[in-house]
Design a protein around this motif. Structure first.
Motif, PDB file in Angstrom:
ATOM      1  N   TRP A  58      47.123  40.132  15.401  1.00 42.48           N
ATOM      2  CA  TRP A  58      47.190  39.085  16.422  1.00 42.48           C
ATOM      3  C   TRP A  58      46.802  37.727  15.836  1.00 42.48           C
ATOM      4  CZ3 TRP A  58      43.624  39.446  21.334  1.00 42.48           C
ATOM      5  CH2 TRP A  58      44.122  38.630  22.354  1.00 42.48           C
ATOM      6  N   LEU A  59      45.700  37.692  15.108  1.00 41.77           N
ATOM      7  CA  LEU A  59      45.248  36.442  14.493  1.00 41.77           C
ATOM      8  C   LEU A  59      46.245  35.945  13.452  1.00 41.77           C
ATOM      9  CD1 LEU A  59      41.460  37.281  14.047  1.00 41.77           C
ATOM     10  CD2 LEU A  59      42.422  35.570  15.594  1.00 41.77           C
ATOM     11  N   SER A  70      38.971  31.504   7.474  1.00 46.78           N
ATOM     12  CA  SER A  70      38.940  31.133   8.889  1.00 46.78           C
ATOM     13  C   SER A  70      39.378  32.298   9.766  1.00 46.78           C
ATOM     14  CB  SER A  70      39.851  29.930   9.137  1.00 46.78           C
ATOM     15  OG  SER A  70      39.365  28.784   8.468  1.00 46.78           O
ATOM     16  N   LEU A  71      40.387  33.027   9.321  1.00 42.41           N
ATOM     17  CA  LEU A  71      40.824  34.196  10.080  1.00 42.41           C
ATOM     18  C   LEU A  71      39.715  35.240  10.154  1.00 42.41           C
ATOM     19  CD1 LEU A  71      44.473  34.666   8.745  1.00 42.41           C
ATOM     20  CD2 LEU A  71      43.772  33.681  10.933  1.00 42.41           C
ATOM     21  N   SER A  72      38.980  35.411   9.059  1.00 40.95           N
ATOM     22  CA  SER A  72      37.875  36.380   9.040  1.00 40.95           C
ATOM     23  C   SER A  72      36.781  35.982  10.020  1.00 40.95           C
ATOM     24  CB  SER A  72      37.300  36.496   7.630  1.00 40.95           C
ATOM     25  OG  SER A  72      38.227  37.088   6.747  1.00 40.95           O
ATOM     26  N   ALA A  73      36.499  34.676  10.092  1.00 38.11           N
ATOM     27  CA  ALA A  73      35.468  34.207  11.024  1.00 38.11           C
ATOM     28  C   ALA A  73      35.884  34.476  12.463  1.00 38.11           C
ATOM     29  CB  ALA A  73      35.213  32.713  10.814  1.00 38.11           C
ATOM     30  N   ARG A  74      37.135  34.201  12.776  1.00 38.31           N
ATOM     31  CA  ARG A  74      37.634  34.485  14.122  1.00 38.31           C
ATOM     32  C   ARG A  74      37.589  35.993  14.396  1.00 38.31           C
ATOM     33  NH1 ARG A  74      40.241  30.201  16.554  1.00 38.31           N
ATOM     34  NH2 ARG A  74      41.034  28.529  15.212  1.00 38.31           N
ATOM     35  N   SER A 151      39.191  25.957  19.438  1.00 38.65           N
ATOM     36  CA  SER A 151      40.344  25.574  18.631  1.00 38.65           C
ATOM     37  C   SER A 151      40.109  25.799  17.148  1.00 38.65           C
ATOM     38  CB  SER A 151      40.692  24.101  18.880  1.00 38.65           C
ATOM     39  OG  SER A 151      39.593  23.261  18.555  1.00 38.65           O
ATOM     40  N   GLU A 152      38.853  25.729  16.722  1.00 38.73           N
ATOM     41  CA  GLU A 152      38.520  25.942  15.315  1.00 38.73           C
ATOM     42  C   GLU A 152      37.826  27.278  15.136  1.00 38.73           C
ATOM     43  OE1 GLU A 152      36.207  22.736  13.878  1.00 38.73           O
ATOM     44  OE2 GLU A 152      37.768  21.225  14.178  1.00 38.73           O
ATOM     45  N   ALA A 153      38.033  27.879  13.991  1.00 34.71           N
ATOM     46  CA  ALA A 153      37.376  29.151  13.702  1.00 34.71           C
ATOM     47  C   ALA A 153      35.866  28.965  13.679  1.00 34.71           C
ATOM     48  CB  ALA A 153      37.847  29.682  12.357  1.00 34.71           C
ATOM     49  N   PRO A 154      35.129  29.839  14.356  1.00 35.59           N
ATOM     50  CA  PRO A 154      33.673  29.708  14.371  1.00 35.59           C
ATOM     51  C   PRO A 154      33.078  30.017  12.996  1.00 35.59           C
ATOM     52  CG  PRO A 154      34.329  31.793  15.336  1.00 35.59           C
ATOM     53  CD  PRO A 154      35.591  31.037  15.077  1.00 35.59           C
TER      54      PRO A 154
END
Length: 226
Positions: A58-59, A70-74, A151-154
């Motif tokens: 999904w990401l 960034s994908l890993s953080a999300r 909107s931004e990856a945490p």
């Protein structure tokens, strides 16, 4: 004990799937403290992997330009135990949990660990009966607001604290267990984090696992240092 037929009716509403084997979903709601049969642990193992695959795909689709970090953080934020527990409470999992008397008396019905584990177990049961498409549909429906919450990856608090320490010429954060309490099925950890150096400091926080307590302690220290 809750009848499998009652659980089946709830599953049909919560997961948009009519169980062929209601006992499979009853098992997904059965905590190890209940005794006298299988618990949700094996289904949780499966559901955790299904959730990971669905969310990662999904990401990858939703954020086509974001780098792996960034994908890993999300990803970590969405599949966290707290996130699964929020979803579980939203669809009513606590009311259907099958617990031993002591676990229920100890408050396991509202434990993030137990509710989150049950959500993953139920997802595992859904996958076994209805396949990946049904599991994907449920995850995308139930976790949608968590995917687009920002909107931004945490940035994980521990990573942010590590970066803060380096930027301020302090020693890397050191985490230590101050205390552990609570029963096995609903533990509570108190963690202290310390950043050595002139600009450093320390903070403590509680969590239902060491990882979550460390995360909370890092966030607390970042707030103090801000």
């Amino acid at each position: 004990m809750t009848a499998p037929s009652d659980i089946a009716a709830w599953v049909a509403t919560a997961f948009d799937h009519q169980p062929r084997d209601p006992k499979l979903f009853a098992r997904a709601l059965t905590h190890g403290s209940h005794g006298g049969g299988e618990s949700y642990e094996r289904l949780e193992f499966l559901g955790d992997r299904v959730l990971g695959l669905v969310v990662a795909t999904w990401l990858y689709e939703r954020f086509p330009t974001e780098p792996e970090g960034s994908l890993s953080a999300r990803f970590n934020a969405i599949v966290s135990r707290e996130s699964c527990a929020v979803v579980g409470r939203t669809i009513g999992v606590p009311a259907w949990l099958i617990l031993g008397k002591q676990a229920r008396d100890d408050g396991a019905q509202m434990s993030d660990n137990v509710v989150g584990d049950a959500v993953e177990a139920l997802l595992g049961a859904l996958y076994l009966e209805a396949g990946l498409d049904a599991a994907t549909a449920f995850v995308r429906r139930a976790f949608d607001d968590r995917l687009d919450a920002r909107s931004e990856a945490p940035k994980h608090p521990k990573s942010a604290l590590q970066e803060w320490a380096a930027a301020h010429h302090c020693r890397p954060p050191v985490y230590s267990v101050v205390a552990r309490s609570g029963p096995h099925h609903a533990p509570s950890f108190t963690i202290q984090v310390e950043v050595g150096g002139k600009a450093g400091g320390s903070a403590t926080a509680d969590g239902s696992s060491k990882q979550e307590a460390e995360k909370a302690a890092a966030a607390a220290l970042l707030e103090k240092l801000a």
